[in-house]
Scaffold this motif. Structure first.
Motif, mmCIF file in Angstrom:
data_model
loop_
_atom_site.group_PDB
_atom_site.id
_atom_site.type_symbol
_atom_site.label_atom_id
_atom_site.label_comp_id
_atom_site.label_asym_id
_atom_site.label_seq_id
_atom_site.Cartn_x
_atom_site.Cartn_y
_atom_site.Cartn_z
ATOM 1 N N THR A 82 0.824 -1.220 0.000
ATOM 2 C CA THR A 82 0.000 0.000 0.000
ATOM 3 C C THR A 82 0.854 1.264 0.000
ATOM 4 N N GLY A 83 2.162 1.114 0.017
ATOM 5 C CA GLY A 83 3.069 2.269 0.060
ATOM 6 C C GLY A 83 2.777 3.228 -1.084
ATOM 7 N N LEU A 84 2.995 4.519 -0.840
ATOM 8 C CA LEU A 84 2.637 5.527 -1.846
ATOM 9 C C LEU A 84 3.856 6.185 -2.474
ATOM 10 N N GLN B 290 4.195 -10.751 13.982
ATOM 11 C CA GLN B 290 4.987 -10.935 12.765
ATOM 12 C C GLN B 290 4.750 -9.728 11.842
ATOM 13 N N PRO B 291 5.679 -9.456 10.915
ATOM 14 C CA PRO B 291 5.597 -8.206 10.139
ATOM 15 C C PRO B 291 4.421 -8.113 9.181
ATOM 16 N N GLY B 292 3.840 -9.263 8.792
ATOM 17 C CA GLY B 292 2.734 -9.219 7.836
ATOM 18 C C GLY B 292 1.377 -8.965 8.481
ATOM 19 N N GLY C 212 5.067 -4.442 9.381
ATOM 20 C CA GLY C 212 6.440 -4.416 8.830
ATOM 21 C C GLY C 212 6.611 -3.225 7.895
ATOM 22 N N GLY C 213 5.570 -2.965 7.069
ATOM 23 C CA GLY C 213 5.600 -1.795 6.182
ATOM 24 C C GLY C 213 5.563 -0.507 6.996
ATOM 25 N N ASN C 214 4.762 -0.499 8.069
ATOM 26 C CA ASN C 214 4.686 0.694 8.938
ATOM 27 C C ASN C 214 6.050 1.011 9.530
ATOM 28 N N VAL C 215 6.772 -0.033 9.979
ATOM 29 C CA VAL C 215 8.111 0.188 10.558
ATOM 30 C C VAL C 215 9.043 0.723 9.466
ATOM 31 N N ALA C 216 8.975 0.105 8.273
ATOM 32 C CA ALA C 216 9.889 0.509 7.188
ATOM 33 C C ALA C 216 9.647 1.951 6.758
ATOM 34 N N GLU C 217 8.389 2.426 6.875
ATOM 35 C CA GLU C 217 8.076 3.794 6.432
ATOM 36 C C GLU C 217 7.957 4.774 7.599
ATOM 37 N N ASN C 218 8.085 4.288 8.828
ATOM 38 C CA ASN C 218 7.795 5.109 10.018
ATOM 39 C C ASN C 218 6.435 5.795 9.835
ATOM 40 N N ALA D 94 -11.166 9.405 2.212
ATOM 41 C CA ALA D 94 -10.933 10.538 1.303
ATOM 42 C C ALA D 94 -10.162 10.149 0.046
ATOM 43 N N PHE D 95 -9.131 9.298 0.186
ATOM 44 C CA PHE D 95 -8.336 8.966 -1.004
ATOM 45 C C PHE D 95 -9.191 8.208 -2.032
ATOM 46 N N PRO D 96 -9.866 7.108 -1.631
ATOM 47 C CA PRO D 96 -10.720 6.451 -2.621
ATOM 48 C C PRO D 96 -11.817 7.362 -3.155
ATOM 49 N N GLU E 146 5.348 10.933 6.159
ATOM 50 C CA GLU E 146 5.056 9.562 6.576
ATOM 51 C C GLU E 146 5.082 8.545 5.440
ATOM 52 N N HIS E 147 5.002 8.981 4.191
ATOM 53 C CA HIS E 147 4.912 7.997 3.098
ATOM 54 C C HIS E 147 6.267 7.521 2.610
ATOM 55 N N GLY E 148 7.342 8.102 3.091
ATOM 56 C CA GLY E 148 8.676 7.669 2.686
ATOM 57 C C GLY E 148 9.116 8.307 1.371
HETATM 58 C C1 LIG Z 1 -5.459 4.857 0.780
HETATM 59 C C2 LIG Z 1 -4.130 4.956 1.483
HETATM 60 C C3 LIG Z 1 -4.043 5.699 2.643
HETATM 61 C C4 LIG Z 1 -2.811 5.804 3.309
HETATM 62 N N1 LIG Z 1 -2.752 6.520 4.484
HETATM 63 C C5 LIG Z 1 -1.592 6.580 5.148
HETATM 64 C C6 LIG Z 1 -1.520 7.307 6.389
HETATM 65 O O1 LIG Z 1 -2.500 7.860 6.887
HETATM 66 N N2 LIG Z 1 -0.327 7.338 7.010
HETATM 67 C C7 LIG Z 1 0.788 6.715 6.499
HETATM 68 O O2 LIG Z 1 1.851 6.785 7.122
HETATM 69 N N3 LIG Z 1 0.748 6.028 5.347
HETATM 70 C C8 LIG Z 1 -0.409 5.949 4.660
HETATM 71 N N4 LIG Z 1 -0.464 5.255 3.481
HETATM 72 C C9 LIG Z 1 0.780 4.653 2.931
HETATM 73 C C10 LIG Z 1 1.046 3.177 3.322
HETATM 74 O O3 LIG Z 1 -0.147 2.520 3.688
HETATM 75 C C11 LIG Z 1 2.087 3.090 4.446
HETATM 76 O O4 LIG Z 1 3.327 3.572 3.976
HETATM 77 C C12 LIG Z 1 2.280 1.658 4.982
HETATM 78 O O5 LIG Z 1 3.138 1.668 6.092
HETATM 79 C C13 LIG Z 1 2.854 0.693 3.958
HETATM 80 O O6 LIG Z 1 2.718 -0.618 4.487
HETATM 81 P P1 LIG Z 1 2.725 -1.882 3.514
HETATM 82 O O7 LIG Z 1 2.644 -3.098 4.347
HETATM 83 O O8 LIG Z 1 1.698 -1.731 2.477
HETATM 84 O O9 LIG Z 1 4.192 -1.733 2.908
HETATM 85 P P2 LIG Z 1 4.678 -1.906 1.407
HETATM 86 O O10 LIG Z 1 4.026 -0.888 0.525
HETATM 87 O O11 LIG Z 1 4.590 -3.319 1.008
HETATM 88 O O12 LIG Z 1 6.221 -1.522 1.581
HETATM 89 C C14 LIG Z 1 6.592 -0.232 1.991
HETATM 90 C C15 LIG Z 1 8.111 -0.200 2.198
HETATM 91 O O13 LIG Z 1 8.441 -1.015 3.299
HETATM 92 C C16 LIG Z 1 9.393 -2.018 2.931
HETATM 93 N N5 LIG Z 1 9.032 -3.199 3.709
HETATM 94 C C17 LIG Z 1 7.807 -3.764 3.822
HETATM 95 N N6 LIG Z 1 7.853 -4.797 4.676
HETATM 96 C C18 LIG Z 1 9.132 -4.881 5.118
HETATM 97 C C19 LIG Z 1 9.813 -5.748 6.026
HETATM 98 N N7 LIG Z 1 9.186 -6.733 6.664
HETATM 99 N N8 LIG Z 1 11.143 -5.547 6.226
HETATM 100 C C20 LIG Z 1 11.807 -4.548 5.600
HETATM 101 N N9 LIG Z 1 11.199 -3.703 4.745
HETATM 102 C C21 LIG Z 1 9.877 -3.865 4.509
HETATM 103 C C22 LIG Z 1 9.243 -2.157 1.427
HETATM 104 O O14 LIG Z 1 10.428 -2.591 0.816
HETATM 105 C C23 LIG Z 1 8.914 -0.722 1.026
HETATM 106 O O15 LIG Z 1 10.089 0.034 0.906
HETATM 107 C C24 LIG Z 1 -1.661 5.153 2.791
HETATM 108 C C25 LIG Z 1 -1.772 4.373 1.627
HETATM 109 C C26 LIG Z 1 -2.982 4.288 0.979
HETATM 110 C C27 LIG Z 1 -3.064 3.455 -0.270
#
Ligand SMILES: Cc1cc2nc3c(=O)[nH]c(=O)nc-3n(C[C@H](O)[C@H](O)[C@H](O)COP(=O)(O)OP(=O)(O)OC[C@H]3O[C@@H](n4cnc5c(N)ncnc54)[C@H](O)[C@@H]3O)c2cc1C
Length: 497
Positions: free
Chosen positions: A87-89, A123-125, A155-161, A338-340, A428-430
């Motif tokens: 879901t990363g942006l 676990q990270p997933g 896990g994604g939240n940690v990677a993106e803070n 809001a985004f959708p 926050e989106h990295g």
């Molecule tokens: C509709 C929508 C709304 C959103 N709203 C917000 C919001 O309010 N706040 C916000 O912060 N973000 C928001 N996001 C962005 C996104 O959801 C976050 O960045 C989220 O943390 C990504 O998690 P993910 O599991 O989808 O990671 P991914 O998109 O799969 O990966 C994100 C990054 O993390 C790395 N990564 C993932 N898992 C691991 C792991 N286990 N170890 C090491 N690296 C890893 C990947 O390589 C990549 O660089 C939004 C996205 C969408 C689509």
């Protein structure tokens, strides 16, 4: 350029077969994907303008299997991109054509909950929302709440803070994680942080948080839990201009109030949302603020009264306070959708994520409106106003030649403006691939050299998510030269759809 390869050229096919065969020695066949159709779901993350087909996608089910994938990557010199929920942006999980995509989707168990210490080991997933759902019977929850919380992984939240509506009061992911266990590309298992209040030495947990998959693969996260507040209410205030609403945000914070959440939406956004979820927003207002107060009933009553007073003095034309839990959730439902909702009024949208000092909100919102006219593209504002974390959504149509390029130029100018007013290019989106050029403006060469040194300490061969987040100094020199000439540097060899 369409990068999907129906028939990989011979050399690529041979490499794909070799890497898949080696990984297949440790993982079941169903967990090693090479067919085009099977690889399709992994082509992009939430930044769908950029796509690539990975060489191989893998779905390890445990740490031994994940370590085996990393061992093959090391032995064959193949890059690895980790993926949570995708879901990363910012294109962080965008695969590499010559790389392994390592999905953590099967790491989906809550391992333990320690209610007395208010900690959960997961676990990270595991998705962000599932953590709070899992501990709800204990009266606990996990505070950071990205709007994508139903889908995004911890896990994604940690990677993106990652952040969210409630991070203004309760902090970002980095403030709500006690410990992370991670695998390095070298095959080491690291425990970063601790369950105690502090840990000696360098703060490697903070370093790993927000490192976008460039340093190690997270395989376990210990999150901090909070007791659910007794009650919460939302103040919804209407304003005659986005500038007035921006000024009100600065006034609320300046008055010493720290709401549990303080969000802004402009009229384009409220109109799109209202048609979608009927949240009850004021459609005549140019902007609305949603400010939440939580705590005991007495604390909430007092804070709601103070916030209402400050907002009225800052020019609010109407103020409504949620009178029930159902109404509070209804007010938030619009913000969360809001985004959708914006996706329904435009074929494509591009979400920017700059962070600025709150005092600069009014100024930056005015300049955003001017840029919208200059580039001829509509822009909806929906954002974490209390954090000064902007999310302008630029509406465009990728099928109209030149619109994506104009959108990128608009986004780049806005991010440069964030830096100019003392802010940063991401809240926050990295950075991913999306904002890699602006890293050159945000940091001096000496600072970027330190970033490269940290990367090399964890990942000497540069195999983890290469080409993301940290630009090469050479790239920055090119970017600097282009900016002097007034040109724009395209994203690094990114295939577009
Ligand atoms: C509709 C929508 C709304 C959103 N709203 C917000 C919001 O309010 N706040 C916000 O912060 N973000 C928001 N996001 C962005 C996104 O959801 C976050 O960045 C989220 O943390 C990504 O998690 P993910 O599991 O989808 O990671 P991914 O998109 O799969 O990966 C994100 C990054 O993390 C790395 N990564 C993932 N898992 C691991 C792991 N286990 N170890 C090491 N690296 C890893 C990947 O390589 C990549 O660089 C939004 C996205 C969408 C689509």
């Amino acid at each position: 350029m369409n990068a999907v390869r129906d028939n990989p050229p011979g050399a690529r096919r041979a490499r794909q077969a070799e890497v898949a065969k080696r990984i297949g020695a440790s993982l079941p066949a169903a967990a090693v994907l090479v067919d085009r159709e099977a690889l399709k779901p992994y082509e992009c993350d939430g930044l769908s303008a950029y796509r690539e087909t990975p060489l191989v996608a893998t779905l390890p089910a445990d740490e031994a299997e994940a370590a085996a994938v990393l061992a093959v990557a090391r032995a064959t010199g193949t890059p690895v991109v980790a993926r949570g929920s995708g879901t990363g942006l910012s294109g962080g999980a965008l695969p590499l054509a010559d790389g392994i995509l390592l999905s953590l989707a099967k790491f989906s168990r809550v391992l333990s909950v320690d209610a007395a210490s208010r900690l959960a080991r997961v676990q990270p997933g595991v998705t962000n929302l599932r953590i709070s759902q899992h501990v709800a019977p204990l009266g606990l929850y996990y505070a950071p709440d990205p709007s994508s919380q139903i889908a995004c992984s911890i896990g994604g939240n940690v990677a993106e803070n990652s952040g969210g509506v409630h991070c203004l009061k309760y902090g970002l992911t980095v403030h709500n994680v006690a410990r992370v266990r991670a695998l390095t590309i070298e095959g080491d298992s690291l425990a970063l942080g601790s369950e105690a209040l502090d840990a000696p030495g360098y703060d490697l947990l903070a370093l790993a948080t927000g490192s976008e998959g460039l340093l190690a693969i997270t395989v376990e996260v210990t999150v901090k839990l909070l007791p659910k507040p007794e009650t919460a209410q939302v103040v919804m205030a209407s304003f005659a201009s986005v500038e007035h609403a921006g000024e009100a945000v600065a006034q609320v914070i300046g008055a010493g109030i720290v709401p549990a959440g303080l969000e802004m939406m402009d009229r384009l956004a409220t109109r799109a949302v209202e048609e979608f979820v009927h949240a009850g927003y004021d459609l005549e207002a140019e902007a609305i603020l949603l400010a939440e107060s939580d705590g005991t009933r007495e604390e909430v009553a007092e804070e709601v009264a103070r916030m209402s007073e400050v907002m009225r003095a800052a020019g609010a034309t109407e103020i409504r306070v949620s009178s029930s839990e159902a109404e509070r959730l209804r007010f938030w439902s619009g913000r969360k959708a809001a985004f959708p909702a914006v996706g329904r009024i435009s074929p494509d949208y591009y979400c920017i994520d700059g962070s600025i000092p709150r005092g600069a909100l009014a100024q930056v919102l005015t300049r955003t409106g001017e840029m919208s006219k200059k580039y001829g593209l509509r822009c909806a504002n929906v954002f974490h106003a209390g954090d000064g974390n902007l999310h302008p959504l630029i509406l465009y149509d990728a099928n109209i030649p030149g619109e994506l390029e104009r959108t990128e130029a608009f986004a780049a100018e806005l991010l440069e403006l964030c830096i100019e007013v003392g802010g940063t290019i991401t809240g926050e989106h990295g950075v991913g691939v999306e904002k890699i050029n602006q890293m050159c403006s945000q940091f001096a060469p000496a600072e970027l050299a330190q970033f490269h040194a940290v990367k090399a300490a964890f990942d000497p061969d540069g195999l983890l998510n290469p080409g993301k987040m940290v630009p090469t100094l050479h790239r920055c020199a090119e970017y600097g030269a282009m900016r002097v000439k007034g040109g724009a540097l395209p994203h690094p060899e990114l295939p577009r759809f």
